[in-house]
Design an enzyme around this catalytic site. Sequence first.
Site, mmCIF file in Angstrom:
data_model
loop_
_atom_site.group_PDB
_atom_site.id
_atom_site.type_symbol
_atom_site.label_atom_id
_atom_site.label_comp_id
_atom_site.label_asym_id
_atom_site.label_seq_id
_atom_site.Cartn_x
_atom_site.Cartn_y
_atom_site.Cartn_z
ATOM 1 N N SER A 167 1.187 -1.285 -0.025
ATOM 2 C CA SER A 167 0.070 -0.053 0.234
ATOM 3 C C SER A 167 0.549 0.877 0.333
ATOM 4 O O SER A 167 1.260 1.658 -0.663
ATOM 5 C CB SER A 167 -1.352 -0.243 1.128
ATOM 6 O OG SER A 167 -1.922 0.977 1.014
ATOM 7 N N ASP A 211 -8.347 -4.622 -5.930
ATOM 8 C CA ASP A 211 -8.060 -3.902 -5.106
ATOM 9 C C ASP A 211 -8.159 -2.410 -5.343
ATOM 10 O O ASP A 211 -8.101 -2.104 -6.362
ATOM 11 C CB ASP A 211 -6.468 -3.987 -4.982
ATOM 12 C CG ASP A 211 -5.854 -2.854 -4.029
ATOM 13 O OD1 ASP A 211 -6.333 -2.012 -3.407
ATOM 14 O OD2 ASP A 211 -4.846 -3.039 -3.935
#
Length: 515
Positions: free
Chosen positions: A167, A443
């Site tokens: 991330s 995602d």
Amino acid sequence: MGTPRLAAQAKAKRSLAKRADTDPTLLYPEYNISVPIDYFPDSPRYEPHSNGSFNLRYWFDASHYKPGGPVFVLLGGETDGSGRLPYLQKGIVAQVAQATNGIGVIMEHRYYGTSFPVPDLTVKNLRFLSTEQALADVDYLARNVQFEGIDADLTAPNTPWIAYGGSYAGAQAAFLRVEYPDTFWGTISSSGVTAAIYDYWQYFEPIRQFAPPDVVKNTQLLVDVVDNILLSNDTAKAKELKDAFGLGGVTDSRDFANVLTGGIYGWQSTNWDPEVNAPDFWYYQNNLTSTLNNNDTESKRSTVQDLLTTAGYETETDIENVLLNAINYFGVSSVSAWNESGETQDQYFSLLNASSYDITELALYDYRSWPYQVCSEWGFIQTGNTPENIQPLISRLIDLDYGTFQCRAGFNISTPPDLDQVNKYGNFSIEYPRLAIIGGNADPWRPATPLADEAPKRNSTTEEPVLLISHAVHHWEENGIFPNETTPILPPNQIVYAQEFLVDFVVAWLQDFAD
């Protein structure tokens, strides 16, 4: 350097099976390395400058280490680094360390956990929280750390250092390879958000495309009904709508619409691993159906019919049931929590209370550190500003002005973030030898990564590996389970493949270092 080992090195070399039930904080004591507060004394953005230092926390596992092995460092990102310790036991750090005879390291990010260069989080003291300062911390660690109990110099560049992050930390990992190529032999960017985006409505696109179709359709219906009423400026109908949800005390319609995002946001926290998975999204999906789930809401059917008519819909039982089920779901998940709070609904639900952002204590860094990074450099304000041909999954009332209220109230930042401080490292097009790009196609952060639909298409090679994991969400290959916990479906095949793929190219990279 650092605090003493809590157990002898030999005792740390126990099998994974024996470690399965052990609290990782007992296995891996914390250490600190003194690092500079300010790496950029000539940059005016950090004035007044500091020539001081502070303790930055890290942990390591040398149970797999043999002389000549690499250092594999997992970047802690925007959270307390101790929460990453399970990856030293299982998951990608343990797998790589075992396969390469390496040392696994977890490194905490400045301004998180206990790694603070300042006594409080006033606006002036947040100036050293930036992408480039945090990257320099990792470089400093790699070039200066001494691992207690190991009589060898394992600093970079004499020892191969491989950095991994997921991330935000995944973006950091990518940037390290570009910014400090002589320090890091290779880096792995998992779900790495290398493109800073101000109005990040695209967050919801992978959810719209890959979440179960029924929950997507029903959420879009709910949002459309809410928007058609609230955007009509009919105050009486807006009050009727809020009252139907038990939220009549929420003054600002944007706050009301924000409460209704509480189900769809759960998608990001889904995971293949039962210990990591948050079940909230599935609760939401199972409740937001076209079959009535709770007869207690039947008494509101006539109200719902009136609201649907106002919103321009025909009154059909299936559509009515979706709204009735939404009323029930948010009644249980949100209104019931407010009932126990002792606060007014505005006090409990509103994001527009300026005094609530007047926080400076280090212990409350969750409310300051990442929000400051969002407001100053990264953006990622998640809005309902989808193109007109795409029905949003959150209300169009949730716009940039609403999403940036915290920037104005908490940090006196009234201008857009300086995205160039992030995008200068490569944006969607970032690439470098021995920089791996990994992510899941489902995602919600993929539109900000090099695997975004609009990013340049990439061919995977051993030198520049690329992997888009099918039906995976947010850095799903990072965590793992112990060997005695595996089943025919855990881990899923695509995760087994992704982890083996990652280990294989790291081994190949290290062979290049040896040559």
